[in-house]
Design an enzyme around this catalytic site. Structure first.
Site, PDB file in Angstrom:
ATOM      1  N   ASN A 152       0.808  -1.605   0.159  1.00  0.00           N
ATOM      2  CA  ASN A 152      -0.045  -0.073  -0.504  1.00  0.00           C
ATOM      3  C   ASN A 152       0.905   1.385   0.086  1.00  0.00           C
ATOM      4  O   ASN A 152       0.378   2.384  -0.956  1.00  0.00           O
ATOM      5  CB  ASN A 152      -0.623  -0.238   1.624  1.00  0.00           C
ATOM      6  CG  ASN A 152      -0.340   0.143   2.514  1.00  0.00           C
ATOM      7  OD1 ASN A 152       0.789  -0.885   2.601  1.00  0.00           O
ATOM      8  ND2 ASN A 152      -1.433   0.017   3.610  1.00  0.00           N
ATOM      9  N   GLU A 250       4.056  -5.096  12.614  1.00  0.00           N
ATOM     10  CA  GLU A 250       2.937  -2.798  11.885  1.00  0.00           C
ATOM     11  C   GLU A 250       1.762  -3.925  11.184  1.00  0.00           C
ATOM     12  O   GLU A 250       2.045  -4.253  10.138  1.00  0.00           O
ATOM     13  CB  GLU A 250       3.464  -2.032  11.332  1.00  0.00           C
ATOM     14  CG  GLU A 250       2.812  -1.084  11.501  1.00  0.00           C
ATOM     15  CD  GLU A 250       2.798   0.088  12.646  1.00  0.00           C
ATOM     16  OE1 GLU A 250       0.902  -0.782  12.800  1.00  0.00           O
ATOM     17  OE2 GLU A 250       3.653  -0.058  13.540  1.00  0.00           O
ATOM     18  N   CYS A 284      -2.858   1.043   6.685  1.00  0.00           N
ATOM     19  CA  CYS A 284      -2.737   0.532   8.421  1.00  0.00           C
ATOM     20  C   CYS A 284      -4.545   1.486   8.754  1.00  0.00           C
ATOM     21  O   CYS A 284      -4.848   1.709   9.738  1.00  0.00           O
ATOM     22  CB  CYS A 284      -1.691   0.103   8.865  1.00  0.00           C
ATOM     23  SG  CYS A 284      -0.651  -0.519   7.399  1.00  0.00           S
TER      24      CYS A 284
HETATM   25  C1  UN1 Z   1       0.013   2.628   6.067  1.00  0.00           C
HETATM   26  O1  UN1 Z   1      -1.432   3.124   6.173  1.00  0.00           O
HETATM   27  O2  UN1 Z   1       1.454   1.431   6.486  1.00  0.00           O
HETATM   28  O3  UN1 Z   1      -0.761   8.100   8.018  1.00  0.00           O
HETATM   29  C2  UN1 Z   1       1.018   4.083   6.821  1.00  0.00           C
HETATM   30  C3  UN1 Z   1      -0.243   7.116   7.215  1.00  0.00           C
HETATM   31  C4  UN1 Z   1       0.707   7.679   6.645  1.00  0.00           C
HETATM   32  C5  UN1 Z   1       1.056   5.866   6.454  1.00  0.00           C
HETATM   33  C6  UN1 Z   1       0.018   5.056   6.215  1.00  0.00           C
HETATM   34  N1  UN1 Z   1       1.896   8.580   6.537  1.00  0.00           N
HETATM   35  O4  UN1 Z   1      -1.147   7.634   6.672  1.00  0.00           O
END
Ligand code: UN1
Length: 496
Positions: A152, A250, A284
């Site tokens: 992603n 993560e 995420c």
């Molecule tokens: C992710 O969703 O794996 O805060 C990372 C955010 C981005 C990073 C997301 N700067 O949505």
């Protein structure tokens, strides 16, 4: 005939021993074949590890400020290639160009932060309890790290792991998602062009079940960093526990945006549209639950559905497109499955819910921005990660109820509250069980120089980004220097 890409092992670009390749196709237009990428087995892993160990011997002895210069050069190259890297990432991953530009920018920010950290990597000195004796701690690199990354954020997430790992003096074996191998190929080219000694990085393309698993299980790799599903993370955790590997995980999220009735509702609306449907919901940190206070619920959901319907779906490479496709067919089927489940559980599809009808979108994995209304907190659509443009709306009465709903899921990455009330804001900051809470901003948008990560099933206690990640990629060592010329026994010869 599509171009065949190679692995990078022991300082050379090489074909996989299996002779097998995986097709990489544009998810917005599956007839667009980007290239063929190695479907690597475990055969070349020993050679890659041996090479990475040699790389480590040399690189770990390079002064950290000098290592920082390589990261600075990588940041400069990413800056120079920002546009073409963004296009590469959009073509293979689908999100709109503005977002992939942001993705590359996050890697640039991470590179420059790492470059400067080469002149910090602070240890500490503490007073000794004995005379004529110094006590201090400092940070040492660990060895070869296995880096396993998702689709992603094809540039930013690898950079979060790879840049600090290298700055700290480790070498890496990089296994990118088989859905975004072209961005990974470019990333490694840039590292080498920046002046990284060749044996410090090994690139092995392929699938999680084969080369990913082999990396996790290899005894010559003492550290692992993984971003992906909670299910896979748990399996990696079991192996890492058995083999005493350092591991950063993560994983999933079920992030909520809370809208209080006193909020600036237009701002909250913009926030949820970006949080839920940006990156087609495949972050995420994506907003997958919207908790709206009773008094404003109906009006807010109505406006939300109207706005969600007017988002333009399409190829992320084209101007004017708001939402790109999902990554592959399985991701779309998962969304469909959850919509069927939500219906069975009694929720209603307030907008979206299926594949778009436009014929121009028939060749991609598109899915309509979807709002599920009337979701109850115990529904599966309220608790399980869907990883697509599907937003579950739950209504609530009191702020305590909203906090309970936010906190009762097994995940804890990000949360958000829209309110004008300072008490509600600070209560949210303190009481929401997440690694990140936003006030009057959506659940997405973490900045590269702050720690990133979540609680409960989202992570295993480590953070990426910011200053904390440098602890993960180093081991603390303590040194005592006694220049008294006598045997001084700690705890015993203390004469005061
Ligand atoms: C992710 O969703 O794996 O805060 C990372 C955010 C981005 C990073 C997301 N700067 O949505």
């Amino acid at each position: 005939m599509a171009e065949k890409f190679l692995n990078y092992v022991a300082g050379e670009w090489v074909a996989p021993a299996t002779g097998e390749y995986i097709e990489n196709r544009n998810p917005a237009r599956t007839s667009d074949l980007i290239g063929l990428f190695p479907d690597t087995g475990a055969a070349e892993l020993d050679a890659a590890v041996a090479s990475a160990q040699r790389g480590f011997e040399r690189w770990s002895r390079t002064p950290a400020p000098e290592r920082g210069l390589v990261l600075k050069a990588a940041g400069d190259l990413l800056t120079r290639h920002k546009e073409d890297l963004a296009r590469t990432a959009t073509r293979e991953m689908g999100k709109v160009l503005d977002e992939t530009r942001g993705d590359v920018q996050e890697a640039i920010d991470t590179a420059y932060y790492a470059a400067v950290e080469g002149r910090r990597l602070f240890g500490r000195t503490a007073p000794s309890e004995l005379r004529s004796k110094w006590a201090m701690s400092f940070r040492r690199p660990i060895g070869v790290f296995g880096i396993i990354t998702p689709f992603n954020f094809p540039v930013a997430v690898p950079s979060w792991k790879i840049f600090p790992a290298l700055l700290c003096g480790n070498s890496i074996i990089y296994k990118p998602s088989e859905d975004v191998p072209h961005s990974a190929h470019r990333f490694v080219e840039i590292l080498l062009e920046a002046g990284l000694p060749p044996e410090c990085v090994q690139l092995l393309h392929g699938r999680g079940e084969t080369i990913g698993r082999a990396i996790v299980e290899h005894p010559g790799i003492p550290g692992l960093s993984f971003t992906g599903s909670t299910e896979t993370g748990s399996r990696i955790g079991e192996v890492a526990g058995r083999l005493h590997k350092r591991l950063s995980l993560e994983m999933g999220g079920k992030n909520a945006q809370i809208v209080m009735s006193d909020a600036d509702l237009d701002l909250a609306l913009e926030g949820v549209l970006w949080g839920a449907f940006g990156t087609t919901g495949q972050r995420c940190t994506a907003t997958s639950r919207l908790l709206v206070q009773n008094e404003v619920h109906d009006e807010f959901v109505e406006k939300l559905c109207y706005e969600a319907r007017s988002l333009r779906l399409g190829d992320g490479q084209e101007a004017g497109v708001d939402v790109g496709p999902l990554i592959h067919e399985a991701a779309r089927e998962k969304c469909e499955r959850y919509i069927a489940i939500a219906r069975e559980e009694g929720a209603t599809v307030a907008t979206g819910g299926g594949r778009p009808a436009e014929s121009g979108l028939a060749d991609g994995w598109f899915f309509e921005p979807t709002v599920l209304a009337g979701v109850e907190r115990e529904h599966r659509a309220a608790r399980e990660e869907i990883f697509g443009p599907v937003l579950s709306v739950i209504r609530f009465d009191t702020i305590d109820e909203a906090f309970d709903i936010n906190n009762e899921v097994p995940y804890g990455l990000s949360s958000s509250i829209y309110t004008r009330d300072v008490t509600a804001s600070f209560r949210a900051v303190e009481e929401l069980d997440n690694g990140i809470t936003y006030v009057n901003a959506p659940t997405i948008g973490a900045e590269a120089h702050l720690p990133f990560g979540g609680v409960k099933n989202t992570g295993n206690g480590h953070r990426e980004g910011g200053w904390e990640v440098y602890e993960f990629y180093t081991e603390t060592k303590v040194a005592y220097v006694d220049y008294s010329g006598t045997l001084q026994r700690a705890q015993i010869d203390v004469d005061w």
